[in-house]
Design a protein around this motif. Structure first.
Motif, PDB file in Angstrom:
ATOM      1  N   GLU B   5       1.701   7.335  -4.723  1.00  0.00           N
ATOM      2  CA  GLU B   5       1.405   8.485  -3.891  1.00  0.00           C
ATOM      3  C   GLU B   5      -0.241   8.642  -3.489  1.00  0.00           C
ATOM      4  OE1 GLU B   5       5.613  10.011  -4.919  1.00  0.00           O
ATOM      5  OE2 GLU B   5       3.683  10.912  -3.293  1.00  0.00           O
ATOM      6  N   GLN B   6       0.083   9.026  -2.193  1.00  0.00           N
ATOM      7  CA  GLN B   6      -0.749   8.384  -1.461  1.00  0.00           C
ATOM      8  C   GLN B   6      -1.281  10.690  -0.363  1.00  0.00           C
ATOM      9  OE1 GLN B   6      -2.690   6.012   0.397  1.00  0.00           O
ATOM     10  NE2 GLN B   6      -4.821   6.887   0.596  1.00  0.00           N
ATOM     11  N   ASP B   7      -1.966  10.865  -0.412  1.00  0.00           N
ATOM     12  CA  ASP B   7      -1.556  12.512   0.318  1.00  0.00           C
ATOM     13  C   ASP B   7      -1.944  11.671   2.269  1.00  0.00           C
ATOM     14  OD1 ASP B   7      -3.593  15.432   1.093  1.00  0.00           O
ATOM     15  OD2 ASP B   7      -2.646  14.607   2.547  1.00  0.00           O
ATOM     16  N   PRO B   8      -1.598  11.799   2.708  1.00  0.00           N
ATOM     17  CA  PRO B   8      -1.970  11.443   4.274  1.00  0.00           C
ATOM     18  C   PRO B   8      -2.908  11.816   5.366  1.00  0.00           C
ATOM     19  CG  PRO B   8       0.364  13.248   4.416  1.00  0.00           C
ATOM     20  CD  PRO B   8       0.043  12.704   2.281  1.00  0.00           C
ATOM     21  N   VAL B  19     -16.884  11.280   0.617  1.00  0.00           N
ATOM     22  CA  VAL B  19     -15.646  11.420   0.863  1.00  0.00           C
ATOM     23  C   VAL B  19     -14.973  11.320  -0.507  1.00  0.00           C
ATOM     24  CG1 VAL B  19     -13.595  10.525   2.436  1.00  0.00           C
ATOM     25  CG2 VAL B  19     -16.173  11.154   3.817  1.00  0.00           C
ATOM     26  N   SER B  20     -13.912  11.917  -0.505  1.00  0.00           N
ATOM     27  CA  SER B  20     -13.197  11.843  -1.311  1.00  0.00           C
ATOM     28  C   SER B  20     -11.696  11.060  -1.198  1.00  0.00           C
ATOM     29  CB  SER B  20     -13.138  13.151  -2.863  1.00  0.00           C
ATOM     30  OG  SER B  20     -12.307  11.748  -4.061  1.00  0.00           O
ATOM     31  N   LEU B  21     -11.135   9.691  -1.202  1.00  0.00           N
ATOM     32  CA  LEU B  21      -9.187   9.341  -1.783  1.00  0.00           C
ATOM     33  C   LEU B  21      -9.109   8.744  -2.332  1.00  0.00           C
ATOM     34  CD1 LEU B  21     -10.658   7.345   1.651  1.00  0.00           C
ATOM     35  CD2 LEU B  21      -9.252   9.795   2.302  1.00  0.00           C
ATOM     36  N   ASN B  22      -8.019   9.573  -3.355  1.00  0.00           N
ATOM     37  CA  ASN B  22      -7.084   9.530  -4.143  1.00  0.00           C
ATOM     38  C   ASN B  22      -5.345   8.572  -4.066  1.00  0.00           C
ATOM     39  OD1 ASN B  22      -9.433  10.783  -4.954  1.00  0.00           O
ATOM     40  ND2 ASN B  22      -9.020  12.441  -4.347  1.00  0.00           N
ATOM     41  N   CYS B  23      -5.298   8.235  -4.486  1.00  0.00           N
ATOM     42  CA  CYS B  23      -3.756   8.308  -5.153  1.00  0.00           C
ATOM     43  C   CYS B  23      -2.995   8.165  -6.499  1.00  0.00           C
ATOM     44  CB  CYS B  23      -3.852   5.946  -4.586  1.00  0.00           C
ATOM     45  SG  CYS B  23      -3.913   5.868  -2.897  1.00  0.00           S
ATOM     46  N   LEU B  88      -5.905   2.985   2.963  1.00  0.00           N
ATOM     47  CA  LEU B  88      -4.898   3.139   2.197  1.00  0.00           C
ATOM     48  C   LEU B  88      -5.211   1.819   1.257  1.00  0.00           C
ATOM     49  CD1 LEU B  88      -3.285   0.337   5.406  1.00  0.00           C
ATOM     50  CD2 LEU B  88      -1.790   2.772   4.538  1.00  0.00           C
ATOM     51  N   CYS B  89      -4.617   2.654  -0.498  1.00  0.00           N
ATOM     52  CA  CYS B  89      -4.397   1.870  -1.803  1.00  0.00           C
ATOM     53  C   CYS B  89      -3.202   0.755  -1.470  1.00  0.00           C
ATOM     54  CB  CYS B  89      -4.878   3.348  -2.922  1.00  0.00           C
ATOM     55  SG  CYS B  89      -2.656   4.138  -2.709  1.00  0.00           S
ATOM     56  N   ALA B  90      -3.796  -0.022  -2.539  1.00  0.00           N
ATOM     57  CA  ALA B  90      -2.458  -0.922  -2.110  1.00  0.00           C
ATOM     58  C   ALA B  90      -2.732  -1.257  -3.628  1.00  0.00           C
ATOM     59  CB  ALA B  90      -3.131  -2.368  -1.712  1.00  0.00           C
ATOM     60  N   LEU B  91      -1.676  -1.795  -5.085  1.00  0.00           N
ATOM     61  CA  LEU B  91      -1.411  -2.213  -5.973  1.00  0.00           C
ATOM     62  C   LEU B  91      -1.142  -3.355  -5.712  1.00  0.00           C
ATOM     63  CD1 LEU B  91      -2.035   1.032  -5.629  1.00  0.00           C
ATOM     64  CD2 LEU B  91      -1.252   0.953  -8.166  1.00  0.00           C
ATOM     65  N   GLU B  92      -1.003  -4.653  -6.974  1.00  0.00           N
ATOM     66  CA  GLU B  92      -0.599  -5.844  -7.566  1.00  0.00           C
ATOM     67  C   GLU B  92       0.134  -5.500  -8.851  1.00  0.00           C
ATOM     68  OE1 GLU B  92      -2.902  -8.729  -6.103  1.00  0.00           O
ATOM     69  OE2 GLU B  92      -1.390 -10.190  -6.429  1.00  0.00           O
ATOM     70  N   LEU B  93       1.842  -6.421  -9.218  1.00  0.00           N
ATOM     71  CA  LEU B  93       1.934  -6.361 -10.013  1.00  0.00           C
ATOM     72  C   LEU B  93       0.667  -7.344 -11.022  1.00  0.00           C
ATOM     73  CD1 LEU B  93       4.843  -6.089 -10.407  1.00  0.00           C
ATOM     74  CD2 LEU B  93       3.672  -4.204 -10.639  1.00  0.00           C
ATOM     75  N   SER B  94       0.414  -8.672 -10.482  1.00  0.00           N
ATOM     76  CA  SER B  94      -0.057  -9.716 -11.481  1.00  0.00           C
ATOM     77  C   SER B  94      -1.116 -10.183 -10.402  1.00  0.00           C
ATOM     78  CB  SER B  94       0.928 -10.534 -11.652  1.00  0.00           C
ATOM     79  OG  SER B  94       1.595 -11.680 -10.878  1.00  0.00           O
ATOM     80  N   GLY B  95      -2.338 -11.111 -10.700  1.00  0.00           N
ATOM     81  CA  GLY B  95      -2.958 -11.637  -9.809  1.00  0.00           C
ATOM     82  C   GLY B  95      -2.345 -12.728  -9.526  1.00  0.00           C
ATOM     83  N   GLY B 104       0.486   2.868  -0.769  1.00  0.00           N
ATOM     84  CA  GLY B 104       0.188   3.892  -0.568  1.00  0.00           C
ATOM     85  C   GLY B 104       0.866   4.146   1.235  1.00  0.00           C
ATOM     86  N   LYS B 105       0.680   5.713   0.932  1.00  0.00           N
ATOM     87  CA  LYS B 105       1.264   6.395   2.835  1.00  0.00           C
ATOM     88  C   LYS B 105      -0.335   5.615   3.537  1.00  0.00           C
ATOM     89  CE  LYS B 105       4.223   9.362   2.932  1.00  0.00           C
ATOM     90  NZ  LYS B 105       5.275  10.577   3.451  1.00  0.00           N
ATOM     91  N   GLY B 106      -0.968   6.414   2.788  1.00  0.00           N
ATOM     92  CA  GLY B 106      -2.336   6.261   3.362  1.00  0.00           C
ATOM     93  C   GLY B 106      -2.907   7.476   4.092  1.00  0.00           C
TER      94      GLY B 106
END
Lengths: 114, 113
Positions: B5-8, B19-23, B88-95, B104-106
């Motif tokens: 979830e990311q506030d657009p 600036v503070s950006l969050n996910c 955009l935040c981006a997450l990965e399960l494994s390296g 996220g939505k950006g």
């Protein structure tokens, strides 16, 4: 050095037509990814290649979508019988395998299906 | 509920502000956390890459990860008009490149001169 190159930058087609989108990854990058980014959304994973083989195609929405990477470098994303809902920016990324998965993105192909 | 979830936004702040950006995310299996910046009609470019809870700083940018709360942040100090972009935040399960990234939505950020 050159980054990830995607062609065409824009593609307009009619509903029901077939399209091919091309991606030239960074030289030496063995991993290649396709994503789809709809307006106002983040990129959504479609498919991942390690070398010539599709290691993970779980993100392809249906069997109208297909991608190849026959020589382990350039990749083509193919969409059959296009629908208006396929309109989006299709992004390609490449990375070196192993270690940190830092993906470098191309500018994308903006597909419009009329 | 989406995985990330990311506030657009848009988020509009004056030049020089912090600036503070969050996910937030729901799957505790995510291990690697990234922030990408995307200018209009361009591809995303990597800003920060982290894989553990805590802070990582790079110039005016600080990435913060709290795995226990499933919450990640990006702070931008001394914001400039050239920072105006979608983050955009981006997450990965494994390296190691074995997974695609989950984005996220950006958040659309506007720095007012």
């Amino acid at each position: 050095g050159a980054g990830v190159s995607q062609t065409p930058s824009n593609k307009v087609t009619e509903k029901g037509k077939y399209v091919e989108l091309r991606c030239d990854p960074i030289s030496g990058h063995t991993a290649l990814y396709w994503y789809r980014q709809s307006l106002g959304q983040g990129p959504e994973f479609l498919i991942y290649f390690q070398g010539t083989g599709a290691a993970d195609d779980s993100g392809l929405p249906n069997d109208r979508f297909f991608a190849v990477r026959p020589e382990g470098s350039v990749s083509t994303l193919k969409i059959q019988r296009t629908e208006r809902g396929d309109s989006a920016v299709y992004l390609c990324a490449s990375s070196l395998s192993g270690g940190k998965n830092i993906q470098y993105f191309g500018a994308g192909t903006r597909l419009s299906v009329l | 509920q989406k995985e990330v979830e990311q506030d657009p936004g848009p988020l509009s702040v004056p030049e020089g502000a912090i600036v503070s950006l969050n996910c937030t995310y729901s799957n505790s299996a995510f291990q690697y956390f990234m922030w990408y910046r995307q200018y209009s009609r361009k591809g995303p470019e990597l800003l920060m890459y982290t894989y553990s809870s805590g802070n990582k700083e790079d110039g005016r940018f600080t990435a913060q990860v709290d795995k226990s709360s499933k919450y990640i942040s990006l702070f931008i100090r001394d914001s400039q008009p050239s920072d105006s972009a979608t983050y955009l935040c981006a997450l990965e399960l494994s390296g190691g490149g074995a997974d695609g990234l989950t984005f996220g939505k950006g958040t659309h950020l506007i720095i007012q001169p």
